[in-house]
Design an enzyme around this catalytic site. Sequence first.
Site, PDB file in Angstrom:
ATOM      1  N   GLU A   1      -1.436  17.593  10.978  1.00 59.18           N
ATOM      2  CA  GLU A   1      -2.805  18.052  10.733  1.00 59.18           C
ATOM      3  C   GLU A   1      -3.716  17.732  11.912  1.00 59.18           C
ATOM      4  O   GLU A   1      -4.602  18.519  12.249  1.00 59.18           O
ATOM      5  CB  GLU A   1      -3.352  17.428   9.443  1.00 59.18           C
ATOM      6  CG  GLU A   1      -2.696  17.935   8.171  1.00 59.18           C
ATOM      7  CD  GLU A   1      -2.897  19.434   7.945  1.00 59.18           C
ATOM      8  OE1 GLU A   1      -3.850  20.014   8.509  1.00 59.18           O
ATOM      9  OE2 GLU A   1      -2.081  20.025   7.221  1.00 59.18           O
TER      10      GLU A   1
ATOM     11  N   TYR B   1     -11.441  16.879   5.866  1.00 61.21           N
ATOM     12  CA  TYR B   1     -10.339  17.846   5.826  1.00 61.21           C
ATOM     13  C   TYR B   1      -8.982  17.154   5.929  1.00 61.21           C
ATOM     14  O   TYR B   1      -8.085  17.394   5.115  1.00 61.21           O
ATOM     15  CB  TYR B   1     -10.465  18.878   6.946  1.00 61.21           C
ATOM     16  CG  TYR B   1      -9.199  19.699   7.069  1.00 61.21           C
ATOM     17  CD1 TYR B   1      -8.938  20.743   6.188  1.00 61.21           C
ATOM     18  CD2 TYR B   1      -8.234  19.393   8.025  1.00 61.21           C
ATOM     19  CE1 TYR B   1      -7.756  21.459   6.249  1.00 61.21           C
ATOM     20  CE2 TYR B   1      -7.055  20.106   8.097  1.00 61.21           C
ATOM     21  CZ  TYR B   1      -6.822  21.141   7.214  1.00 61.21           C
ATOM     22  OH  TYR B   1      -5.642  21.837   7.273  1.00 61.21           O
TER      23      TYR B   1
ATOM     24  N   ASP C   1     -11.288  23.726   5.857  1.00 64.68           N
ATOM     25  CA  ASP C   1     -11.493  23.965   7.279  1.00 64.68           C
ATOM     26  C   ASP C   1     -12.036  25.380   7.464  1.00 64.68           C
ATOM     27  O   ASP C   1     -12.407  26.050   6.493  1.00 64.68           O
ATOM     28  CB  ASP C   1     -10.193  23.749   8.061  1.00 64.68           C
ATOM     29  CG  ASP C   1      -9.110  24.766   7.705  1.00 64.68           C
ATOM     30  OD1 ASP C   1      -9.318  25.585   6.781  1.00 64.68           O
ATOM     31  OD2 ASP C   1      -8.041  24.747   8.357  1.00 64.68           O
TER      32      ASP C   1
END
Length: 348
Positions: free
Chosen positions: A31, A114, A132
């Site tokens: 991520e 996020y 996002d």
Amino acid sequence: MSEALVSWFLEEKRDLPWRKTTDPYKIWVSEVMLQQTKVDTVIPYYERFISKYPSLESLAEANEGELLKEWEGLGYYSRARNLQAGVKEVVEQYDSIIPNNRKEISKLRGVGPYTAGAVLSIAYGVPEHAVDGNVMRVLSRILLIKEDIAKPKTKKIFEDAVMSLMYEENPSAFNQGLMELGAIICTPKKPKCLLCPVREFCSAFYEGVQEELPVKTINKKTKLHKMKAIVIQRDDGKILLEKRPSKGLLANMWQFPMVELPTATHTVEEVVELDYGIEIQKGNELLSFKHVFSHLVWEVESFEAKLINEKKLSLNSQWYSIEEVNNQPMPIPVLKIWNAWKERKNIT
């Protein structure tokens, strides 16, 4: 809508390496890498990174220079530093177990809303939002949300929307489904509405305004810096590098001497002598290009040069052999210049 999205994702999802694990550490790494970087670019970096740092402990103990060298080419190097800092906190404060709740995981260095939601939902199956740009685009169209997504306060609207739609039987597939939909179907321009698995639920499609959403104000014009970069070689073959400041853009990274000319009457040689304490003979141009950062643009002209005289070398500069330069972590624009210089010199 949620069930249709999850079914589509489980059937059609791309075969990506981080989707073959539920290890929260590996998902965290993926991520962070995927922030502001395309999937195809990330895949080889992710695989090499996990091979070199397969565990929290291995990353926590890693040498920063080696870590940044592994990150070289991905850009936004603060991501790598923050990732390592956050991992160290997990090892030292949480017995190497990444927290499984938003309150604690959000305290870790570099973990924003996020990333926290992505790790919690994908690794732990916790029904948490992970919003996002992709997700905001998808939901602005499905739910006909016309608030400006460039305004920070708007994000709360989308976070609440995700939680109201959450497929609690499989939060991982739901959140990844929203991301996947935004990446390959509900794209910024010319969305592939006829292929969309949730088209029948999409308000923007029925009103024919899908390409007008999301609403996003245009950012202010970025600041332009006209830079002159010089690859300076000494008689013994060594190359001059300087270390950037410990804070700010490309912190602690090495680069070739780089100057901005105060006026059109100043020469590169004059400014280098003043700033670096050396006299040089400027040679041929190597490469000219623009490099765009999030808040500014470098317009770079690069040259090769020979050292004529070293008076009092600046403290943050150092001479390195070609092999040593190869081993230093370099930001993308510096790497471009170095590769151009090596090509000119027929050095592999």
